[in-house]
Design an enzyme around this catalytic site. Sequence first.
Site, PDB file in Angstrom:
ATOM      1  N   GLY A 162      22.559  57.245  56.233  1.00  8.38           N
ATOM      2  CA  GLY A 162      22.155  56.692  57.516  1.00  8.38           C
ATOM      3  C   GLY A 162      23.226  55.755  58.016  1.00  8.38           C
ATOM      4  O   GLY A 162      24.143  55.383  57.271  1.00  8.38           O
TER       5      GLY A 162
ATOM      6  N   ILE B 241      25.016  52.236  59.592  1.00  2.48           N
ATOM      7  CA  ILE B 241      25.091  50.870  59.067  1.00  2.48           C
ATOM      8  C   ILE B 241      23.779  50.129  59.328  1.00  2.48           C
ATOM      9  O   ILE B 241      23.313  50.052  60.460  1.00  2.48           O
ATOM     10  CB  ILE B 241      26.252  50.103  59.729  1.00  2.48           C
ATOM     11  CG1 ILE B 241      27.584  50.783  59.437  1.00  2.48           C
ATOM     12  CG2 ILE B 241      26.292  48.655  59.234  1.00  2.48           C
ATOM     13  CD1 ILE B 241      28.738  50.247  60.271  1.00  2.48           C
TER      14      ILE B 241
ATOM     15  N   ALA C 282      20.778  50.959  58.015  1.00  2.04           N
ATOM     16  CA  ALA C 282      19.586  51.810  57.963  1.00  2.04           C
ATOM     17  C   ALA C 282      18.700  51.520  56.748  1.00  2.04           C
ATOM     18  O   ALA C 282      17.505  51.810  56.758  1.00  2.04           O
ATOM     19  CB  ALA C 282      19.997  53.282  57.966  1.00  2.04           C
TER      20      ALA C 282
ATOM     21  N   THR D   2      20.936  51.582  50.676  1.00  2.94           N
ATOM     22  CA  THR D   2      20.985  51.045  49.317  1.00  2.94           C
ATOM     23  C   THR D   2      19.603  50.588  48.860  1.00  2.94           C
ATOM     24  O   THR D   2      19.226  50.793  47.700  1.00  2.94           O
ATOM     25  CB  THR D   2      21.978  49.872  49.233  1.00  2.94           C
ATOM     26  OG1 THR D   2      23.273  50.326  49.658  1.00  2.94           O
ATOM     27  CG2 THR D   2      22.077  49.336  47.816  1.00  2.94           C
TER      28      THR D   2
ATOM     29  N   TYR E 275      36.731  45.003  61.626  1.00  2.00           N
ATOM     30  CA  TYR E 275      35.764  44.689  62.678  1.00  2.00           C
ATOM     31  C   TYR E 275      36.370  43.794  63.757  1.00  2.00           C
ATOM     32  O   TYR E 275      35.851  43.717  64.865  1.00  2.00           O
ATOM     33  CB  TYR E 275      34.511  44.047  62.079  1.00  2.00           C
ATOM     34  CG  TYR E 275      33.628  45.061  61.379  1.00  2.00           C
ATOM     35  CD1 TYR E 275      33.194  46.203  62.050  1.00  2.00           C
ATOM     36  CD2 TYR E 275      33.243  44.896  60.055  1.00  2.00           C
ATOM     37  CE1 TYR E 275      32.399  47.147  61.416  1.00  2.00           C
ATOM     38  CE2 TYR E 275      32.446  45.833  59.412  1.00  2.00           C
ATOM     39  CZ  TYR E 275      32.028  46.953  60.111  1.00  2.00           C
ATOM     40  OH  TYR E 275      31.238  47.884  59.478  1.00  2.00           O
TER      41      TYR E 275
ATOM     42  N   ASP F 265      23.751  56.021  47.086  1.00  2.00           N
ATOM     43  CA  ASP F 265      23.396  55.486  48.403  1.00  2.00           C
ATOM     44  C   ASP F 265      24.407  55.921  49.465  1.00  2.00           C
ATOM     45  O   ASP F 265      24.581  55.240  50.475  1.00  2.00           O
ATOM     46  CB  ASP F 265      23.264  53.959  48.364  1.00  2.00           C
ATOM     47  CG  ASP F 265      24.568  53.237  48.030  1.00  2.00           C
ATOM     48  OD1 ASP F 265      25.572  53.925  47.714  1.00  2.00           O
ATOM     49  OD2 ASP F 265      24.596  51.991  48.089  1.00  2.00           O
TER      50      ASP F 265
END
Length: 206
Positions: free
Chosen positions: A11, A13, A15, A18, A47, A86
């Site tokens: 999914g 970031i 979601a 993990t 970022y 994950d």
Amino acid sequence: MKPCPFIAVEGAIGAGKTTLATMLSDRFDIPLLKEIVEENPFLDKFYQNIEEWSFQLEMFFLCNRYKQLEDTGLQYVSRHQPVISDYHIYKNLIFAQRTLKGVKLDKYRQIYHLLTEDLPKPNIVIYIRASLETLQKRIEMRGRDFETAIDPAYLQQLIEDYETAFAELAEREPETTIITVNGDEMDFVEHPEHFEHIVRQVKELL
């Protein structure tokens, strides 16, 4: 012989990949393979300036995931032992095709296919689909400093990229079973019945 379960949770970031993978690992008592995220030395810079640092970031992730999955193949898959992760290695292309361009993207694709062609692939994938609002709430709740700089437009585009990618994955790997979880409606952390619903779906495949 029926293949031993190799489950991946995926999914965008925030979601809850993990978290869900850990919960399922505990429930079914199978080993958990967790991706390296915060250890990536290029995250903060990425970022702040995606174009400048995207290649370094994506190569770090690719090399680390390659090593993890290579070890997973030796430790679990080749011995017919179940395992859950994950992430799915396919996510590397989802992110790279959004952040890389031109020659860098071409080089990355070549390296990706070279490294992943003989890696073990999950035969069950749980895809957590969630809206921008839901992802932003979960990102805020987990409080990673480097994620506060994520542009909402980038996150929204990533959601759309995941939708496209999983449609493609279903065609590329028809032998893989994909379970889709509505992350807007199902909170598997706060509502045990939501988690039990996912567990039942996985049990049917096991």
